[in-house]
Design an enzyme around this catalytic site. Structure first.
Site, short mmCIF file in Angstrom:
data_model
loop_
_atom_site.label_atom_id
_atom_site.label_comp_id
_atom_site.label_asym_id
_atom_site.label_seq_id
_atom_site.Cartn_x
_atom_site.Cartn_y
_atom_site.Cartn_z
CE1 TYR A 28 -1.64 8.52 -3.00
CE2 TYR A 28 -0.08 10.04 -1.54
CZ TYR A 28 -0.67 9.14 -1.69
OH TYR A 28 -0.95 7.84 -0.94
CG HIS A 31 9.08 6.91 -2.39
ND1 HIS A 31 8.18 6.90 -3.33
CD2 HIS A 31 7.66 7.71 -0.96
CE1 HIS A 31 6.94 7.58 -3.16
NE2 HIS A 31 6.19 7.34 -2.29
CE1 TYR A 89 10.12 6.25 5.09
CE2 TYR A 89 8.36 7.24 3.31
CZ TYR A 89 7.74 6.49 4.82
OH TYR A 89 7.65 6.38 5.56
CG ASP A 131 4.56 4.00 -3.97
OD1 ASP A 131 4.53 3.04 -4.18
OD2 ASP A 131 3.03 3.87 -3.14
NE ARG A 163 -2.92 2.46 -3.74
CZ ARG A 163 -3.45 2.30 -2.46
NH1 ARG A 163 -5.30 1.30 -2.39
NH2 ARG A 163 -3.11 3.02 -1.32
N GLY A 191 0.24 -1.38 -9.81
CA GLY A 191 -0.63 0.00 -11.03
C GLY A 191 0.10 1.58 -10.54
CD1 TRP A 192 1.15 3.57 -6.77
CD2 TRP A 192 -0.04 5.24 -7.41
NE1 TRP A 192 0.10 4.09 -5.58
CE2 TRP A 192 -0.45 5.05 -6.12
CE3 TRP A 192 -0.24 5.84 -8.41
CZ2 TRP A 192 -1.50 6.08 -5.88
CZ3 TRP A 192 -1.70 6.49 -8.18
CH2 TRP A 192 -2.02 6.80 -6.98
CB THR A 196 7.25 6.09 13.59
OG1 THR A 196 8.73 5.64 13.30
CG2 THR A 196 7.15 5.25 14.56
#
Length: 413
Positions: A74, A168, A172, A179, A253, A256-257, A378
């Site tokens: 990205y 996401h 996850y 994000d 951030r 922000g995204w 991890t």
């Protein structure tokens, strides 16, 4: 012989006159002006100065984000969106070539994408799809279309929460991160506008709007109006609050995204779609919350937004650039009041004064960027205050330089 010479001279004169008359009609794609990467002129606007600096640091666009080998990711798409806008603005073909070099390195002739694995259902991988949508609009190569369709097919089977919010990533489960709204929704909306019609398009736009609805329902803090970084519907993660499923902090951030996702999706969402009014409402409450945590002295924002005075916290470049872009674009488009133009300008001036340094050859550096932050995984990322302020800080992270260029382009208008 004499008449032949006269005829030849007349033909040459007419050719010169015709050529000069046609010059204003030259399109941007015909530009052959070379970018001098060795020395970057301080007379150029900040948008070009930073873009050229990125091209000097990373001669091949796949190197963006300090990659050692080509990778579909990205941050590349983020900076290449800037290259697209600068090519459209200036006509300097090197910006276009920079974009095309990335896609031709990563996209195979059959439309498969190197390093991309659809089975991972990683929303991050969709963002660079915007690069392909642009390139396909320019030269219609079949491999670009096939790659676009491959990325779009990920959305059809992306795992979801019970209310339809995208996980996401597959690794996850049950989690939405702020994000992800920027990674997926502008591409999804852009694709829908270009390729879908009728009921299919209506369904897609509803789905896009719903992603923001689910975020607003679960991730907004009622006291501050700020949004938490992540939400685990199952409440099973160590970082998740056992009552709400929310991560414990407001990461700059991440917000922000989310802001960039809203203003960019509004470029594609139809004027008559009911989600449009809601999205503008979300943007207003989001912006009001950010004003309360803006540093009054510099106009910047902190890594952990609401803890500006705490030990280890710092004024962070990528989030500040994202907020400036969001406010400037939203004010220009009429989503926010005109007063946000001055707020954006204050933040931008703060970036220039406090976070920008310039080398002797004109190379521009953006300092104090958080390199990366996430939740779980991890080694395990806890989402605590100490976690966020102790992640690596580096200069010229594309997650900062890209939004800085976008912010610059908005304010240069």
């Amino acid at each position: 012989m004499k008449s032949f010479k006269i005829f030849t001279l007349l033909a040459i004169a007419l050719r010169v006159i015709f050529s000069c008359a046609q010059k204003p009609l030259q399109t941007s794609s015909q530009s052959t002006e070379k970018i001098n990467i060795e020395n970057i002129s301080t007379k150029l606007p900040w948008s070009e100065r930073m873009m050229r600096s990125e091209m000097k640091r990373f001669p091949q666009a796949w190197q963006l984000d300090f990659f050692k080998t080509p990778k579909w990711s990205y941050p590349n798409g983020l900076v290449l969106k800037c290259a697209e806008l600068l090519f459209k603005k200036t006509g300097k073909k090197e910006y276009y070539d920079y974009i095309k070099g990335y896609t031709d390195e990563l996209v195979n002739e059959d439309g498969t994408i190197k390093t991309y694995d659809i089975k991972k259902y990683n929303l991050d991988m969709l963002n660079s799809g915007n690069v392909l949508l642009y390139l396909y609009s320019v030269d219609k190569q079949e491999k670009y279309l096939k790659a676009i369709q491959l990325l779009r097919s990920q959305i059809d089977n992306q795992p979801r929460t019970s209310e339809g919010g995208f996980w996401h990533k597959k690794i996850y489960p049950n989690q939405m991160w702020l994000d992800g709204l920027y990674m997926a929704e502008p591409f999804y909306a852009n694709y829908t506008k270009l390729f879908s019609t009728g009921a299919e398009a209506a369904k897609a736009y509803d789905d896009i709007a719903n992603q923001f609805d689910v975020i607003q329902k679960h991730m907004v803090d009622s006291r501050t109006g700020l949004l938490y970084h992540g939400w685990d519907e199952s409440k099973e993660q160590q970082w998740a609050d056992k009552q709400t499923g929310l991560s414990p902090n407001f990461w700059g951030r991440a917000m922000g995204w989310y802001g960039m996702a809203m203003v960019d999706v509004l470029d594609y969402l139809p004027e008559n779609h009911p989600g449009r009014t809601k999205l503008i409402g979300y943007l207003k409450s989001y912006s009001e919350a950010l004003l309360k945590v803006q540093d009054t002295k510099t106009g910047l924002w902190y890594q952990v937004l609401d803890k500006g005075g705490q030990k280890g916290n710092y004024l962070e470049a990528s989030a500040s650039s994202m907020f400036v872009y969001t406010f400037a674009k939203a004010a220009r488009k009429g989503y926010l009041p005109d007063s946000y133009k001055a707020i954006a300008k204050k933040g931008y001036d703060g970036i220039i004064k406090n976070l920008i340094t310039v080398e002797k050859d004109g190379t521009v550096n953006l300092n104090q960027n958080c390199a990366v932050a996430g939740l779980g995984g991890t080694p395990y990322r806890s989402g605590t205050y100490d976690y966020y302020v102790n992640e690596e800080i580096r200069s010229n992270d594309p997650k900062g330089t890209g939004p800085f260029i976008l912010a610059s382009l908005e304010l240069e208008k």
